[in-house]
Design a protein around this motif. Structure first.
Motif, short mmCIF file in Angstrom:
data_model
loop_
_atom_site.label_atom_id
_atom_site.label_comp_id
_atom_site.label_asym_id
_atom_site.label_seq_id
_atom_site.Cartn_x
_atom_site.Cartn_y
_atom_site.Cartn_z
N ARG A 1 0.84 -1.20 0.00
CA ARG A 1 0.00 0.00 0.00
C ARG A 1 0.87 1.25 0.00
NH1 ARG A 1 -2.78 -3.13 3.91
NH2 ARG A 1 -1.76 -1.94 5.58
N MET A 2 1.86 1.26 0.86
CA MET A 2 2.72 2.44 0.99
C MET A 2 3.43 2.74 -0.33
SD MET A 2 6.19 3.13 1.44
CE MET A 2 7.21 4.41 2.16
N ALA A 3 3.93 1.71 -1.01
CA ALA A 3 4.62 1.91 -2.28
C ALA A 3 3.68 2.49 -3.33
CB ALA A 3 5.22 0.59 -2.77
N ASN A 4 2.45 2.03 -3.36
CA ASN A 4 1.49 2.54 -4.33
C ASN A 4 1.04 3.96 -3.99
OD1 ASN A 4 0.45 0.43 -6.52
ND2 ASN A 4 0.99 -0.72 -4.67
N TYR A 5 0.89 4.27 -2.71
CA TYR A 5 0.60 5.65 -2.32
C TYR A 5 1.73 6.57 -2.78
CZ TYR A 5 -2.77 3.63 1.06
OH TYR A 5 -3.80 2.94 1.65
N ALA A 6 2.97 6.13 -2.56
CA ALA A 6 4.13 6.93 -2.95
C ALA A 6 4.15 7.15 -4.46
CB ALA A 6 5.41 6.25 -2.49
N TYR A 7 3.80 6.12 -5.21
CA TYR A 7 3.78 6.23 -6.67
C TYR A 7 2.74 7.25 -7.13
CZ TYR A 7 3.12 4.90 -11.57
OH TYR A 7 3.00 4.92 -12.93
N VAL A 8 1.54 7.17 -6.57
CA VAL A 8 0.48 8.11 -6.93
C VAL A 8 0.90 9.54 -6.63
CG1 VAL A 8 -1.85 8.88 -6.32
CG2 VAL A 8 -1.41 6.46 -6.73
N ALA B 1 9.36 7.67 -11.05
CA ALA B 1 8.21 7.23 -10.26
C ALA B 1 8.15 5.70 -10.19
CB ALA B 1 6.91 7.78 -10.86
N ASP B 2 8.47 5.05 -11.30
CA ASP B 2 8.48 3.58 -11.31
C ASP B 2 9.56 3.04 -10.37
OD1 ASP B 2 6.42 3.45 -13.15
OD2 ASP B 2 7.75 3.29 -14.88
N ILE B 3 10.72 3.66 -10.39
CA ILE B 3 11.81 3.22 -9.50
C ILE B 3 11.42 3.45 -8.04
CG2 ILE B 3 14.20 3.61 -8.79
CD1 ILE B 3 14.80 4.35 -11.70
N LEU B 4 10.77 4.58 -7.75
CA LEU B 4 10.33 4.85 -6.39
C LEU B 4 9.34 3.80 -5.92
CD1 LEU B 4 10.21 6.54 -3.84
CD2 LEU B 4 8.52 8.02 -4.96
N LYS B 5 8.44 3.41 -6.79
CA LYS B 5 7.46 2.37 -6.43
C LYS B 5 8.15 1.06 -6.07
CE LYS B 5 3.25 0.17 -8.26
NZ LYS B 5 2.36 0.07 -9.44
N ARG C 1 10.43 12.88 1.31
CA ARG C 1 9.23 13.62 1.71
C ARG C 1 7.96 12.90 1.24
NH1 ARG C 1 10.02 18.84 -1.19
NH2 ARG C 1 12.10 18.17 -1.87
N ILE C 2 8.03 12.34 0.04
CA ILE C 2 6.88 11.59 -0.48
C ILE C 2 6.60 10.36 0.38
CG2 ILE C 2 6.15 10.10 -2.40
CD1 ILE C 2 7.47 12.14 -4.29
N CYS C 3 7.65 9.60 0.66
CA CYS C 3 7.48 8.37 1.43
C CYS C 3 7.07 8.62 2.86
CB CYS C 3 8.75 7.53 1.37
SG CYS C 3 8.99 6.75 -0.25
N ALA C 4 7.45 9.77 3.42
CA ALA C 4 7.02 10.11 4.77
C ALA C 4 5.50 10.20 4.84
CB ALA C 4 7.65 11.44 5.20
N ILE C 5 4.90 10.85 3.86
CA ILE C 5 3.44 10.98 3.83
C ILE C 5 2.78 9.62 3.61
CG2 ILE C 5 1.51 11.93 2.50
CD1 ILE C 5 3.28 14.41 1.98
N ALA C 6 3.29 8.88 2.63
CA ALA C 6 2.71 7.57 2.31
C ALA C 6 2.81 6.62 3.51
CB ALA C 6 3.42 6.97 1.10
N ILE D 1 -6.46 1.98 -3.68
CA ILE D 1 -5.29 1.22 -3.25
C ILE D 1 -5.57 0.50 -1.93
CG2 ILE D 1 -2.90 1.41 -2.41
CD1 ILE D 1 -2.61 3.76 -4.46
N MET D 2 -6.25 1.18 -1.03
CA MET D 2 -6.61 0.57 0.25
C MET D 2 -7.46 -0.67 0.03
SD MET D 2 -7.45 3.80 2.76
CE MET D 2 -7.62 2.75 4.21
N ARG D 3 -8.41 -0.58 -0.90
CA ARG D 3 -9.28 -1.72 -1.18
C ARG D 3 -8.50 -2.86 -1.85
NH1 ARG D 3 -13.10 2.46 -2.27
NH2 ARG D 3 -12.44 2.55 -4.47
N LYS D 4 -7.66 -2.49 -2.77
CA LYS D 4 -6.93 -3.51 -3.53
C LYS D 4 -5.96 -4.30 -2.66
CE LYS D 4 -4.10 -4.10 -7.69
NZ LYS D 4 -3.48 -3.42 -8.86
N TYR D 5 -5.31 -3.60 -1.73
CA TYR D 5 -4.31 -4.25 -0.89
C TYR D 5 -4.75 -4.33 0.57
CZ TYR D 5 -1.39 -3.51 -5.00
OH TYR D 5 -0.88 -3.51 -6.29
#
Length: 352
Positions: free
Chosen positions: A180-187, A199-203, A288-293, A344-348
């Motif tokens: 979930r966290m990786a997909n939030y970060a990607y979005v 973005a793909d590498i971050l995911k 900063r992105i991953c902190a929020i996710a 994403i929450m529903r999917k994972y």
């Protein structure tokens, strides 16, 4: 009754040759020799040769005269070998006189062979066939290497994802948090304009953000109550443990980004985070992105020490922490992506 079967090659399947010579008679000789077995393009100047060599389909081989006005064969060869899409095309110089120095120069520029004038048909045809066969073998080898490289890369990515999930199994039975966290970060990365490749590498890198938890004792990681100061200091060491596990991998964009994420996702916009107390834009964007996710998913997930918050409560908290814990611009972008976040929450979601 026996009948012979003749295998014919369609015109479209024949190799394409580019013949370059400023003397029409020389072109006529080569075209007459080769037209039955090959498709032919011809150029009488170096400038035209450079244009025709870049038209699709690209030539499979180039027969190139050296002595031409304005742009000679050496210069044509040099320019073609400088461009990635024409670099692999084999070039055979066709020339009447050549010194040892000229031959060395041509080979250093990237030519594969020489054919002397006047043309000896059997020799010319054999050398063309040989270099076309070698070129085809090189293409097939390249494709195989490229395919194997993709497989190896995907395998490494999958192993790293599973390693990240392994760390989460210590305090989350399913390890779904990292997905979930990786997909939030990607979005969020996409919404702030990060290029697709990054973005793909971050995911792929985000699941390793807390890999250092592997080294934290269960008594601290799974404690249901609040950590005391000594325990908190031990907990904070998971950042350095993660960085040590991931190592310094400048040759791998994935591993380098994973290391940056692991090192910086606990930093806070106002400088009160850890381990280095970075502030504002001194914190890398991916951190900063991953902190929020990470915080959003932690808030909306069950933990040994807390119940899950509602989405509304978690989003409200993010809003309250703008310019404190989080980058305000990124928080606003995250809030604007609520439909995708809920999906994403529903999917994972955690299994029942």
């Amino acid at each position: 009754m026996h009948t012979d079967t003749m295998v014919t090659i369609s015109e479209q399947d024949k190799p394409l040759l580019l013949i370059v010579d400023d003397t029409p008679e020389n072109i006529d000789v080569l075209v007459g020799l080769l037209k039955n077995d090959y498709r032919i393009r011809v150029a009488t100047t170096g400038a035209l040769a450079l244009k025709l060599a870049q038209l699709n389909p690209l030539p499979d081989l180039i027969l190139l005269d050296i002595m031409m006005p304005e742009i000679d064969g050496f210069e044509v060869c040099r320019r073609l070998k400088e461009q990635s899409h024409t670099q692999p095309i084999p070039i055979i110089f066709v020339t009447a006189k050549i010194s040892a120095d000229d031959e060395i120069k041509g080979l250093q520029l990237g030519a594969v062979d020489y054919i002397g004038k006047p043309i000896v048909p059997p020799i010319a045809k054999q050398r063309i066939e040989t270099h076309l066969a070698l070129s085809d073998q090189n293409k097939q080898l390249y494709l195989k290497v490229e395919e194997q490289t993709k497989v190896i890369k995907q395998t490494n990515v999958e192993l790293l994802k599973r390693l990240g999930r392994a760390a989460e199994y210590k305090d989350n039975e399913t390890g779904m948090h990292v997905l979930r966290m990786a997909n939030y970060a990607y979005v969020l990365a996409k919404s702030c304009g990060m290029p697709d490749e990054h973005a793909d590498i971050l995911k792929e890198a985000a699941p390793m953000h807390d890999i250092g938890k592997i080294g934290i004792p269960d008594g601290i990681l799974l404690k249901k109550g609040k950590l005391d100061p000594e325990e908190w200091e031990v907990m904070r060491t998971h950042v350095q443990i993660g960085v040590d596990i991931l190592g310094d991998s400048e040759d791998s964009k994935l591993m380098e980004m994973a290391r940056i994420v692991a090192l910086t996702h606990h930093e806070k916009w106002d400088g009160t985070g850890y381990p280095n107390g970075l502030e504002g834009e001194h914190i890398p964007l991916v951190g900063r992105i991953c902190a929020i996710a990470d915080v959003f998913d932690a808030l909306t997930s069950i933990r040994p020490y807390k119940k899950a918050w509602s989405v509304e409560e978690a989003l409200q908290f993010l809003g309250e922490q703008k310019n404190k814990h989080f980058d305000a611009t990124l928080v606003d972008l995250f809030l604007s992506q609520e439909p995708k976040i809920r999906e994403i929450m529903r999917k994972y979601a955690e299994p029942d």
